[in-house]
Design an enzyme around this catalytic site. Structure first.
Site, PDB file in Angstrom:
ATOM      1  N   ASP A  73      27.951  57.105  44.109  1.00 53.24           N
ATOM      2  CA  ASP A  73      26.903  56.093  44.021  1.00 53.24           C
ATOM      3  C   ASP A  73      27.133  55.261  45.276  1.00 53.24           C
ATOM      4  OD1 ASP A  73      25.514  53.686  43.736  1.00 53.24           O
ATOM      5  OD2 ASP A  73      25.486  53.903  41.566  1.00 53.24           O
ATOM      6  N   HIS A  74      26.336  55.508  46.301  1.00 50.73           N
ATOM      7  CA  HIS A  74      26.710  54.965  47.614  1.00 50.73           C
ATOM      8  C   HIS A  74      26.715  53.439  47.639  1.00 50.73           C
ATOM      9  CE1 HIS A  74      22.412  54.498  48.402  1.00 50.73           C
ATOM     10  NE2 HIS A  74      22.720  53.747  49.433  1.00 50.73           N
ATOM     11  N   HIS A  97      22.435  52.410  40.913  1.00 47.74           N
ATOM     12  CA  HIS A  97      22.829  51.281  41.758  1.00 47.74           C
ATOM     13  C   HIS A  97      22.758  49.927  41.037  1.00 47.74           C
ATOM     14  CE1 HIS A  97      22.569  54.412  44.624  1.00 47.74           C
ATOM     15  NE2 HIS A  97      21.309  54.260  44.961  1.00 47.74           N
TER      16      HIS A  97
HETATM   17  C1  BG6 Z   1      18.989  55.820  47.364  1.00 51.75           C
HETATM   18  C2  BG6 Z   1      17.616  55.996  46.799  1.00 51.75           C
HETATM   19  O1  BG6 Z   1      19.957  56.115  46.410  1.00 51.75           O
HETATM   20  O2  BG6 Z   1      19.160  54.486  47.792  1.00 51.75           O
HETATM   21  C3  BG6 Z   1      16.553  55.591  47.811  1.00 51.75           C
HETATM   22  O3  BG6 Z   1      17.426  57.338  46.429  1.00 51.75           O
HETATM   23  C4  BG6 Z   1      16.835  54.222  48.354  1.00 51.75           C
HETATM   24  O4  BG6 Z   1      15.266  55.653  47.230  1.00 51.75           O
HETATM   25  C5  BG6 Z   1      18.272  54.098  48.817  1.00 51.75           C
HETATM   26  O5  BG6 Z   1      15.942  53.989  49.428  1.00 51.75           O
HETATM   27  C6  BG6 Z   1      18.612  52.690  49.223  1.00 51.75           C
HETATM   28  O6  BG6 Z   1      19.879  52.683  49.783  1.00 51.75           O
HETATM   29  P1  BG6 Z   1      20.260  51.733  50.982  1.00 51.75           P
HETATM   30  O7  BG6 Z   1      21.698  51.946  51.186  1.00 51.75           O
HETATM   31  O8  BG6 Z   1      19.409  52.133  52.127  1.00 51.75           O
HETATM   32  O9  BG6 Z   1      19.921  50.354  50.517  1.00 51.75           O
END
Ligand code: BG6
Length: 504
Positions: A182-183, A245
């Protein structure tokens, strides 16, 4: 997060889907940045696996990804050459177990025994089972301390689908060999929530229902669906963002203090939050969840199309590009303190923050006229793009007569530390090599998150939205989301980064 795990020397990183989008946009640039920072093990090698891939094609593709997407821009020639020398390729048909012997031979080809073999599945979940079977067929799953398998969302589109995916992985791999990304958890500002709460004694005494009125979590994006129509049409904002997230952010705010900074302890405490969330009643979903879909509108002076007009999107699509939910955590700390979570695409601005709203003073001793612009006391955790923490409170304005005015006390990462944060993928890939699972999702967490949201998923699938599209691009989402929170006598506040700059 790298505490006391030893850094391995010899790591084989096997990237399935090496020519695909994820490898190109995120994994390649992150690995290259680790290389530049001297954070890759000396014996690091990468094998890119795909149906048809050569070492040269892989190098070219990843270099292009670095040029386009790396936070550091185009690579320096010499540094790239050194990195490229660590890349190799293996063409196999992922669905054919007979092909995995070739991969195994290639892995043992360099003679050294790897401390870690990381199998990164940057491929659609429909192929997870085939790859797990293939690896197991040649015994590559066997050594628990060495073999790790990494998967990214979408981990299913429902509780049952997640469980099915998980079964295919667990047929061969033990839970502690499985790393679910989950980045958001790799973002510095997100990791810092734990530091804020548990490395300081001053917040804990007020971090509860006695002092906190409610919490809002906003993850707003200004981008639209972009080139991801195929995936997004089926996913929508609830699955794409809230299930993972936003719930993770909420868990970090709401969890109890861990006993030790330890992967399982932290994940247990986070799981407790999800377990304590009051189930959303299937027959009253509208009181707890709101969905939206963007219509055409204006963003930064530019006219942008509505979701249904985007390439690859059904002209009558029922997919939500915005979701807001209200959750209650039934435990001693949080009883009756609502958590409001909202996220959407094509919103006024790209801004993510958590706002912790403290209760009003129990008795206001100042004459009403002294505090005309009174603001509630809030602690705002800025996740991105601004990275920092703001305490908003009231202070006496200089001079007479006595007047009170709202002020901010700010901490900014940039100012305090003077260096840019590593990207989330860099942190997580490094942790992966260190076998530190703290920032990865355990199966029971993902399961609990799905379980919590299933009433909403089901209700929305069964009842197409009658009012889509219901918010213009460039706004803060549908009116129903304002009502969701207004019903409780509260409001979404303009994110601090924009307050005073733009109107809601
Ligand atoms: C991803 C989603 O996990 O997170 C995307 O699939 C989203 O839809 C993105 O745009 C947002 O991540 P970050 O790190 O760019 O805020």
């Amino acid at each position: 997060m790298n505490h006391n795990h030893p850094f391995p020397e010899h790591v084989q990183f096997v990237l399935f889907g090496a020519m695909g989008d994820l490898a190109w946009r995120l994994i390649g640039p992150a690995l290259f940045n680790l290389h530049l920072d001297g954070q890759l093990p000396s014996g690091f090698s990468l094998i890119g696996v795909d149906r048809d891939v050569s070492a040269d094609a892989l190098r070219e593709r990843l270099r292009d990804g670095v040029e386009r997407f790396s936070r550091r821009g185009a690579p320096d020639g010499e540094a790239w050459t050194a990195f490229a020398a660590r890349l190799g390729a293996c063409s196999i048909d992922l669905g054919d177990v007979g092909h995995y012997q070739q991969l195994k031979s290639q892995l043992s080809g360099d003679g050294a025994t790897a401390d870690a073999q990381i199998f990164y599945l940057a491929i659609p979940p429909s192929l997870f089972g085939a790859v797990a079977d293939g690896l197991a067929h040649v015994g590559l799953h066997r050594e628990r301390s060495r073999a790790r398998i990494v998967v990214e969302k979408p981990l299913g589109d429902s509780l049952a689908a997640f469980q099915a995916i998980d079964r295919t992985l667990r047929a061969h791999f033990h839970e502690n060999q499985i790393y679910r990304m989950d980045h958001f958890l790799g973002k510095e500002t997100v990791q810092n929530i734990l530091a804020l709460r548990f490395a300081n004694p001053i917040f804990e005494p007020v971090w509860n229902r006695r002092y906190i009125d409610h919490v809002t979590v906003t993850v707003a994006e200004d981008i639209g669906v972009g080139h991801r129509a195929g995936y997004y049409e089926h996913a929508g904002a609830l699955r794409d963002m809230v299930q993972n997230h936003l719930l993770q952010l909420m868990c970090l705010v709401a969890m109890e203090a861990p006993v030790a900074y330890d992967a399982d302890d932290i994940r247990n405490k986070k799981l407790d939050v999800l377990r304590a969330c009051r189930p959303i009643p299937a027959d009253n979903v509208t009181a707890f969840a709101v969905r939206g879909q963007y219509a055409a509108g204006w963003l930064e002076g530019e006219h942008v199309p509505g979701y249904r007009e985007e390439p690859g999107i059904d002209a009558r699509s029922n997919t939500e590009t915005y979701a807001a939910i209200k959750l209650l955590v039934d435990n001693w700390r949080w009883q009756d303190v609502p958590f409001y979570l909202r996220t959407g695409k094509r919103m006024t601005a790209a801004v993510s923050e958590i706002s912790i709203r403290f209760r009003d003073v129990p008795h206001n001793a100042f004459p009403a006229a002294t505090g005309l612009n009174a603001q509630p006391v809030r602690l705002v955790i800025q996740i991105q793009p601004e990275e920092g923490i703001i305490l908003k409170f009231m202070a006496k304005e200089p001079g007479n007569p006595l007047r009170l005015g709202p002020v901010d006390m700010r901490f900014s990462y940039q100012e305090a530390f003077g260096k840019s944060s590593p990207g989330a993928y860099e942190t997580l890939l490094r942790d992966l090599m260190l076998a530190d699972a703290t920032l990865f999702m355990r199966a029971d967490q993902v399961e609990a998150a799905w379980g919590l949201l299933m009433p909403v998923v089901d209700a929305w699938a069964a009842n197409p939205a009658p009012d889509f599209p219901n918010y213009p691009a460039g706004s803060w989402g549908p009116e129903a989301a304002e009502r969701l929170i207004a019903r409780d006598g509260r409001a979404w506040l303009t994110p601090s980064q924009l307050a005073g700059k733009k109107n809601e």
